[in-house]
Design an enzyme around this catalytic site. Structure first.
Site, short mmCIF file in Angstrom:
data_model
loop_
_atom_site.label_atom_id
_atom_site.label_comp_id
_atom_site.label_asym_id
_atom_site.label_seq_id
_atom_site.Cartn_x
_atom_site.Cartn_y
_atom_site.Cartn_z
N GLY A 64 0.84 -1.22 0.12
CA GLY A 64 0.18 -0.26 0.37
C GLY A 64 1.11 1.02 0.20
O GLY A 64 1.71 1.32 0.15
N GLN A 118 3.18 9.85 1.25
CA GLN A 118 4.17 9.31 0.85
C GLN A 118 5.23 9.63 -0.09
O GLN A 118 6.51 8.92 -0.38
CB GLN A 118 3.52 7.51 1.34
CG GLN A 118 3.55 7.38 2.53
CD GLN A 118 3.35 6.17 2.70
OE1 GLN A 118 2.80 5.15 2.11
NE2 GLN A 118 3.93 5.14 3.52
N CYS A 130 5.75 0.19 7.43
CA CYS A 130 5.40 1.12 6.79
C CYS A 130 6.19 1.92 5.51
O CYS A 130 7.38 1.95 6.23
CB CYS A 130 4.65 2.24 7.34
SG CYS A 130 4.82 3.81 6.71
N LEU A 131 6.92 2.13 4.72
CA LEU A 131 7.58 2.13 3.85
C LEU A 131 7.86 3.31 3.90
O LEU A 131 9.47 4.27 2.71
CB LEU A 131 6.71 2.20 1.79
CG LEU A 131 6.24 1.21 1.49
CD1 LEU A 131 5.81 1.58 0.58
CD2 LEU A 131 6.98 -0.10 1.18
N HIS A 188 -4.60 0.83 7.49
CA HIS A 188 -3.17 1.81 7.44
C HIS A 188 -3.38 3.26 6.14
O HIS A 188 -2.77 3.65 6.60
CB HIS A 188 -2.13 1.00 7.19
CG HIS A 188 -0.78 1.32 7.65
ND1 HIS A 188 0.21 1.08 8.01
CD2 HIS A 188 -0.25 2.23 6.20
CE1 HIS A 188 1.38 1.24 7.75
NE2 HIS A 188 1.46 2.92 7.22
N GLU A 189 -3.10 3.07 5.36
CA GLU A 189 -3.47 4.05 4.06
C GLU A 189 -4.26 5.20 4.15
O GLU A 189 -3.60 6.79 4.24
CB GLU A 189 -4.03 3.21 2.58
CG GLU A 189 -3.15 2.42 2.40
CD GLU A 189 -1.34 2.58 2.35
OE1 GLU A 189 -0.75 3.39 2.22
OE2 GLU A 189 -0.68 1.30 3.07
N HIS A 224 -2.75 7.64 6.78
CA HIS A 224 -2.23 8.46 6.37
C HIS A 224 -2.49 9.62 5.90
O HIS A 224 -2.14 10.53 6.13
CB HIS A 224 -1.42 7.54 5.19
CG HIS A 224 0.09 6.83 5.11
ND1 HIS A 224 1.45 6.98 6.27
CD2 HIS A 224 0.57 5.30 5.18
CE1 HIS A 224 2.16 5.88 6.20
NE2 HIS A 224 1.86 4.76 5.72
#
Ligand code: CO
Length: 161
Positions: free
Chosen positions: A46, A51, A90-91, A132-133, A136
């Site tokens: 995701g 991000q 998380c990226l 999670h997304e 963000h």
């Protein structure tokens, strides 16, 4: 195809509430395509617009299941149920993984890249990734929800979002 640079924590953009998408145009389509390329390049499941440095309510999820790539523009969670606790990464936080408790089921309403509204129901890991997304987009990072950080020997199969 373009791969964008992922914004790493700490960065102001990662903790801002993002603005709704207003134009469903070619520029948005390009952003979503680039987000996909960037997510795949970085082995993520995701990615949210902040991000890649964009204050926009747009995020994608692809956990390699039958749903394929889910594009969420201006998404809203309209129903949740149950509870699950599981590992998350998380990226924007390389090498940091922790257990997070979230609802096990979500129903969302969102728009696709053409501005068509849709609703989607998900459970388990897909529901986790979606939440999670969407977090963000409200500047909420998974680290604020971690109940226990994971050690290196616990990381097998943990996905990053
Ligand atoms: Co993330």
């Amino acid at each position: 195809m373009s791969i964008r640079k992922i914004v790493m924590h700490p960065a102001e953009i990662l903790e801002q509430i993002c603005r709704p998408v207003e134009k469903f145009d070619k520029k948005l389509a390009k952003i979503l395509d680039d987000m996909y390329d960037t997510m795949i390049e970085n082995d993520g499941v995701g990615l949210a617009a902040p991000q890649i440095g964009l204050n926009l309510r747009a995020a994608i999820v692809d956990i390699d299941d039958e749903f394929g790539t889910i594009e969420m523009i201006n998404p809203r969670i309209v129903k949740t149920a149950g509870e699950q606790t599981g590992p998350e990464g998380c990226l924007s936080f390389p090498d940091l993984f922790g257990e997070v408790t979230r609802p096990d089921f979500v129903k969302i309403e969102a728009f696709d890249r053409k501005g068509r509204s849709y609703s989607l129901e998900a459970e388990g890991f897909l529901a986790r990734a979606i939440q999670h997304e969407i977090d963000h987009l409200d500047g909420i990072l998974f680290t604020t929800k971690v109940i226990r950080y994971l050690k290196e020997d616990e990381l097998k199969g943990v996905e990053t979002e």
